[in-house]
Structure formats: structure tokens, C-alpha cells
Design a protein around this motif. Sequence first.
Motif, PDB file in Angstrom:
ATOM      1  N   PHE A 113      -4.654  10.949   0.280  1.00 16.66           N
ATOM      2  CA  PHE A 113      -5.385  11.509   1.460  1.00 16.66           C
ATOM      3  C   PHE A 113      -5.694  13.035   1.089  1.00 16.66           C
ATOM      4  CE2 PHE A 113      -3.947   7.897   3.775  1.00 16.66           C
ATOM      5  CZ  PHE A 113      -5.258   7.614   4.810  1.00 16.66           C
ATOM      6  N   THR A 159       1.072  -0.584   0.319  1.00 18.31           N
ATOM      7  CA  THR A 159       0.078   0.194  -0.108  1.00 18.31           C
ATOM      8  C   THR A 159       0.824   1.253   0.134  1.00 18.31           C
ATOM      9  OG1 THR A 159      -1.771  -1.041   0.640  1.00 18.31           O
ATOM     10  CG2 THR A 159      -1.590   1.300   1.213  1.00 18.31           C
ATOM     11  N   LEU A 168     -14.496  13.363  -7.312  1.00 18.62           N
ATOM     12  CA  LEU A 168     -13.532  12.715  -7.794  1.00 18.62           C
ATOM     13  C   LEU A 168     -13.826  11.704  -8.812  1.00 18.62           C
ATOM     14  CD1 LEU A 168     -13.860  10.896  -3.976  1.00 18.62           C
ATOM     15  CD2 LEU A 168     -11.457  12.663  -5.290  1.00 18.62           C
ATOM     16  N   ARG A 201       1.284   5.202   0.490  1.00 19.65           N
ATOM     17  CA  ARG A 201       0.435   6.027   1.052  1.00 19.65           C
ATOM     18  C   ARG A 201       0.711   7.443   0.511  1.00 19.65           C
ATOM     19  NH1 ARG A 201       0.089   2.365   5.165  1.00 19.65           N
ATOM     20  NH2 ARG A 201      -2.169   1.232   5.047  1.00 19.65           N
ATOM     21  N   SER A 212     -13.894   9.446 -11.851  1.00 15.68           N
ATOM     22  CA  SER A 212     -14.662   8.136 -11.756  1.00 15.68           C
ATOM     23  C   SER A 212     -15.045   6.762 -11.476  1.00 15.68           C
ATOM     24  CB  SER A 212     -15.900   8.202 -12.449  1.00 15.68           C
ATOM     25  OG  SER A 212     -17.040   8.735 -12.189  1.00 15.68           O
ATOM     26  N   TYR A 213     -13.107   6.922 -12.329  1.00 13.36           N
ATOM     27  CA  TYR A 213     -12.229   5.779 -12.484  1.00 13.36           C
ATOM     28  C   TYR A 213     -10.568   5.617 -12.248  1.00 13.36           C
ATOM     29  CZ  TYR A 213     -15.683   3.697 -14.964  1.00 13.36           C
ATOM     30  OH  TYR A 213     -17.767   3.706 -15.188  1.00 13.36           O
ATOM     31  N   ARG A 214     -11.260   6.594 -10.779  1.00 15.39           N
ATOM     32  CA  ARG A 214      -9.212   7.019 -10.214  1.00 15.39           C
ATOM     33  C   ARG A 214      -8.733   5.748 -10.277  1.00 15.39           C
ATOM     34  NH1 ARG A 214     -13.291   7.952  -7.309  1.00 15.39           N
ATOM     35  NH2 ARG A 214     -14.550   7.348  -5.272  1.00 15.39           N
ATOM     36  N   LYS A 215      -7.300   5.370  -9.851  1.00 16.11           N
ATOM     37  CA  LYS A 215      -6.630   4.188  -9.244  1.00 16.11           C
ATOM     38  C   LYS A 215      -6.391   4.273  -7.660  1.00 16.11           C
ATOM     39  CE  LYS A 215      -4.229   3.768 -13.726  1.00 16.11           C
ATOM     40  NZ  LYS A 215      -3.163   3.835 -14.500  1.00 16.11           N
ATOM     41  N   TYR A 216      -7.150   4.730  -7.342  1.00 19.79           N
ATOM     42  CA  TYR A 216      -6.601   5.128  -5.555  1.00 19.79           C
ATOM     43  C   TYR A 216      -7.932   4.987  -4.590  1.00 19.79           C
ATOM     44  CZ  TYR A 216      -7.594  10.007  -7.223  1.00 19.79           C
ATOM     45  OH  TYR A 216      -8.549  11.022  -7.422  1.00 19.79           O
ATOM     46  N   PHE A 217      -7.642   4.642  -3.650  1.00 17.52           N
ATOM     47  CA  PHE A 217      -8.935   4.427  -2.828  1.00 17.52           C
ATOM     48  C   PHE A 217      -8.664   5.593  -2.305  1.00 17.52           C
ATOM     49  CE2 PHE A 217      -7.585   0.250  -3.107  1.00 17.52           C
ATOM     50  CZ  PHE A 217      -9.022  -0.049  -3.173  1.00 17.52           C
ATOM     51  N   ALA A 218      -9.826   6.964  -2.243  1.00 13.45           N
ATOM     52  CA  ALA A 218      -9.324   8.007  -1.561  1.00 13.45           C
ATOM     53  C   ALA A 218     -10.080   8.190  -0.261  1.00 13.45           C
ATOM     54  CB  ALA A 218     -10.539   8.922  -2.238  1.00 13.45           C
ATOM     55  N   ALA A 219      -9.451   8.827   0.596  1.00 14.23           N
ATOM     56  CA  ALA A 219     -10.032   9.792   1.864  1.00 14.23           C
ATOM     57  C   ALA A 219      -9.875  11.669   2.403  1.00 14.23           C
ATOM     58  CB  ALA A 219      -9.746   9.401   2.807  1.00 14.23           C
ATOM     59  N   GLU A 243      -1.369  -1.047  -4.893  1.00 20.31           N
ATOM     60  CA  GLU A 243      -2.296  -0.233  -4.443  1.00 20.31           C
ATOM     61  C   GLU A 243      -2.305   0.951  -3.854  1.00 20.31           C
ATOM     62  OE1 GLU A 243      -5.629  -3.799  -3.781  1.00 20.31           O
ATOM     63  OE2 GLU A 243      -5.296  -2.455  -1.997  1.00 20.31           O
ATOM     64  N   PHE A 244      -2.761   2.067  -4.109  1.00 17.77           N
ATOM     65  CA  PHE A 244      -3.112   3.735  -3.515  1.00 17.77           C
ATOM     66  C   PHE A 244      -3.762   4.092  -2.827  1.00 17.77           C
ATOM     67  CE2 PHE A 244       0.013   3.437  -7.446  1.00 17.77           C
ATOM     68  CZ  PHE A 244       0.601   4.161  -6.887  1.00 17.77           C
ATOM     69  N   GLN A 245      -3.689   4.434  -1.643  1.00 16.39           N
ATOM     70  CA  GLN A 245      -4.642   6.112  -1.134  1.00 16.39           C
ATOM     71  C   GLN A 245      -4.087   6.878  -1.180  1.00 16.39           C
ATOM     72  OE1 GLN A 245      -4.642   3.758   3.408  1.00 16.39           O
ATOM     73  NE2 GLN A 245      -6.867   4.452   3.214  1.00 16.39           N
TER      74      GLN A 245
END
Lengths: 315, 315
Positions: free
Chosen positions: B109, B64, B125, B66, B127-134, B105-107
Motif C-alpha cells: 500500500f 499474504t 510502478l 502486507r 512492470s515486473y514487481r513481485k507484489y500487488f500494488a494499491a 504473496e505481497f500486497q
Amino acid sequence: MENEETKTVPKSWAMVGGDGPRSYAQNSSYQRGLLDVANELMNEGIKDKLDFKIPCSDSSNICTFRIADFGCSVGPNTFFAVEKIIEAVEQKYQACQFQNSPPLEFQVFFNDVTANDFNTLFKTLPSYRKYFAAGVPGTFYGRLFPKSTLHLAYSSYSLHWLSKVPQEVVDTKSPAWNKGSIQCSGTAKEVAKAYSAQFKTDMDNFLNARAQEIIGGGLMVIIIAGLPDGILVSQTVAGIFNDFFGSCLVDMAKLVSIVFNFSRDINGLQKANTGIIVIVKLAGWHQLGTTCPLPLGHLATCLAPLSFAWMLAYK
Amino acid sequence: MENEETKTVPKSWAMVGGDGPRSYAQNSSYQRGLLDVANELMNEGIKDKLDFKIPCSDSSNICTFRIADFGCSVGPNTFFAVEKIIEAVEQKYQACQFQNSPPLEFQVFFNDVTANDFNTLFKTLPSYRKYFAAGVPGTFYGRLFPKSTLHLAYSSYSLHWLSKVPQEVVDTKSPAWNKGSIQCSGTAKEVAKAYSAQFKTDMDNFLNARAQEIIGGGLMVIIIAGLPDGILVSQTVAGIFNDFFGSCLVDMAKLVSIVFNFSRDINGLQKANTGIIVIVKLAGWHQLGTTCPLPLGHLATCLAPLSFAWMLAYK
């Protein structure tokens, strides 16, 4: 990071934001009461099953414990829940009396659909919280976190909101047509079957996503409304309410925005996921008379839906 | 997790939210241009300095990575920046050709003050981003993340917003009183000294917080406005603009809400942090004539503030 499941979700609905008289923040004392009752289960699960080697497994002598609330809405209930979880985790940690214990830091992720009022959520975060806070927008029926990064997942009174209305129940030509009703009363078998199938699909997506995100040895707590065998929704407080006010609600919601299911099929789903998940605790209780967290005395002859609290441990 | 520094921040101001004609989203093409220029620096830094043993150091064969953007506002610039960073990281990862490479995998913030419009940020954001967003609410002059959890920190055109107006500059009895001006023009030494002291305090808090949050071997990119020695703000485009429209802006802002500093003191701060941080790249450029990302031809005889891009590597 969208997957097939998330792409099929046509639109998401959130609780009413802000802190006005019609907001979720001002109208969620019922859900708050459930948390009090489920707290004992959480404490036991954390005490018995939590392994502190997990957050502290690396050699850097640093421990980060990650918690996520799936379907948090805008608080304050989510803040109470997180506080209770952290208390239980800290108690366990102190009881373990590790030698040279590294300090434990908490990171809490508040998840709800993108339409949720995160602005209000953030503005009402407790000032002197013991954790680093983050908001995570998106449906919990798809992946939301990197693999193996969460230690404790929590979801309270959220999983009855299905990802969509089953097409059949709003199709006047289908045998599962629900005749404009906003609920699955249980009396029409085809309607019940359609809702049940949707619930199975959604829960499977939820459990599969969490199985990837929760670290081996992690825990999940689910609090959800349900019904015992033989009880119909139409016999419950919610069912009677909906029978009385259903047509008004349909007008208000323009028919298709009510996507709600009292689950009775969760045990079947557990069987399908035994490779990943072991249920270690399962508790259910009626909300009747004095045991009910709501002042339901005047409806004491009616059954409220059962509420179940689950504790799941991840291999 | 609040500390002394965050408690002293009296109030935070955010960019204009939403996507209306006065929003930051519709008025940030200048900052977008800076990103294009800084991109080469970022690519080089990531290529030369990034060590993939960091995100993949555990035995679970899961990586991961970050990323955090400090002062992201509401996009779309932050999304472009994140996209560029991820492209560069992926290129480096592929070039390394690890045997049995685990998937990366990318997270990501997105941080800004609590008053920031996170609702709009989340709704826009990709729609088809390559990351998990927070989203992470709170001042970046204090801690926002658990220790050693970020691999790449990024901050573009945010650090000139000080945590507060230095008290002296709004005190009519102080020799540092700024006579109601909204800027530190550089001509009054006492005023410049007060702004400089506040900037030093703020930057020290920023760097100390990031030093705890960024994992050893991680990187930080800072893009910030600055001035070369001998150039006064009053000689720049921004200075001339403020001289023309300053009184109007004061009325609009009710005097005390403009907290802005063109930094010239960043090198001194670096010296104070040599135990933690090593500057590996430092680039500066004038925004004049054809090299300027804004159509400033009509003001070509004026210096715009210098923009600096920094790449910092963490030991």
C-alpha cells in the motif's frame, strides 16, 4: 505479479478523467440508473448468501470486510454502489445478532486501468465514508489481489470493454475484416466470431483471476450489457447511433481504440467455470420507455441493449 | 473512517508530482541515499524479529504479507524501499524452511496525502514487481487501514511534515510569533515550544493509528531527520540554507505552507506508547564528508541534520 494475460494487453484506455463537461464523472447518469435497478438483486444476494463467519474467521475478534469495484472509473457511481453494498452488508450483520459481535470494518478497493484518473477519484471520495479506501491500478483481466482476500467483488458496465481489438477485424486481408466499422453489428458472421472469441478469452481471464482472489463463500456482482438471442446490435439504440456517427467516431478514435462488445456468450463461460463459481442470481431487463433510466422516449421504438445483473457465489 | 485528528487538518500539501525537472521524482536522491544506509537496520530487524506465523496464521494455507509506505510521494524511492523490504522478508522466509510452506504473496500500500500525484505513482510502478500494488490517499495522522491488517509499516523522511503550522508562530501578537521565518531555528524558545507541541500531537496520532493497524508481532521502520541535544537548526546545512533563502521561500510559499520540524522529542513519545510499542533498534548518523550520501564536501564544516532510523516491534 503480471501474468501472461496481462502482458498481452497492448495498451489500456480509460474514461475521460477530471470533472469537466466531457468527463465520465459528468456523463454517467445512464450507468447510475442501472445501479438503482440492480440494487434489489444485490440486497437479496447479500441477505441470502453472505456468511459472516468469513470476514471474522480468525480468533482475533476483528472483522475486516473487503470490497473491490473492478472498472470503477472516477465516480460518483462507484461511491453510490459501494454505499449500497455496505448498507446491505451492515443490515445483514445486524440482523444476525451475533453474541459479542466484533466491530465490522470495511476496506474498499477501487480498481481501473493504470491510465484511469485516480487523482480525481481520490479527491472526490466522500468525506464521511464508512470505509478505508484504496486505489488499485491495472487491468482486471489479470490478477490484482492476493489469494482469498476479497469478500465481495463488483463490476458494473466495465466488462464490455475488451482487452484488445481482435486482430482479424482490422486486417483488410482477413475474412473477419470489419471494413473500418467501430462495432460488431452482428450481420457479418466472421466479425461476430472474432469478437466473441476475444470476449471468451477475456472473460475467462477475468473469472479465473477473481476465483483466486475471492475468498470461499464470497460474492461477485456483475452488471453488463447484453443481447437476447435473435437481436442484432444494429437494431439497438447504440447500434443505430453508431451507424449514424460511426465514421466520425472512427476519425476521433483513429480506428483501433474502440474495443467494445455486447456480450451474448456469458452463459458458455459460466459452464467452463462451474468448478469454482455458482450463479445464484441472474436478472435481465429491457430499457424501454418508462422503465428506462434514461430519457429515451423519443427512441422508444428501438431496443436498447439488455442489461444483465449477475450475482455469483464462490465455493 | 475519519477521526477528530484528521478533521482538524486544514489542508494537505504534497511533493511536486509528475516527472519534470522540478518534480520530487527527479529531486529525491538525498532520500534515496538514506534508504541505502537504513537498509542494514531493516534487514537485521526483519531477520531477528519477524515471525512468519503472523501472515500465515489461518488454516487456509495462504500467506499474504502486507506492507505500507506512509508518505511515499511518487517514487522511485518508495519502489526501491519496497523492493529491499521484500528481499529481506523473502530471505527470512526461505531461511526458515517451513515444511509445506505456502507461497508468500505481497500486497503493498502506497500512502500519501490526497493531493499526492497517484497517477504518476501508478504509471511508474515497476512492470515486473513481485507484489500487488494499491494507493491509499489520506493523512497518516489518522487511521488509514482496518485493524490488525499490516505486517510491516515504513515511513521515510515524511514525519517531519507536521499536520499544520502551529497557530502561535504565525500570530503576530503571540510570544511564539516566528517573525515570518519558515523554520524553527531553535533560538526562540517559545517558537521551539510551539513546534515541539505540534510534533508531539502529530506523532502521538501517527503512532496510535499505526498501533491499531499493525498486526501483533508486526514491525515498523521510521527514517526521520533529527538533531542531537545542543545542536540548533541554524547550525545545520538546512538551517544555513534557510537563512540565506528563507525570504524567497516565504514569498514562494505564501508564508504558511511550510510545516517542517526537525524532531528532537521522539524519545518522549516512545515512553507514552510503551504499552503498544517496543523499540528494538535505533540508529543515528551524521551526514558529513564522505559518509554523506549527498555531495556536501563544500559544506563539510556544517552539520547536516542527523538522520535516525528506527525499527519498532508491535506486541
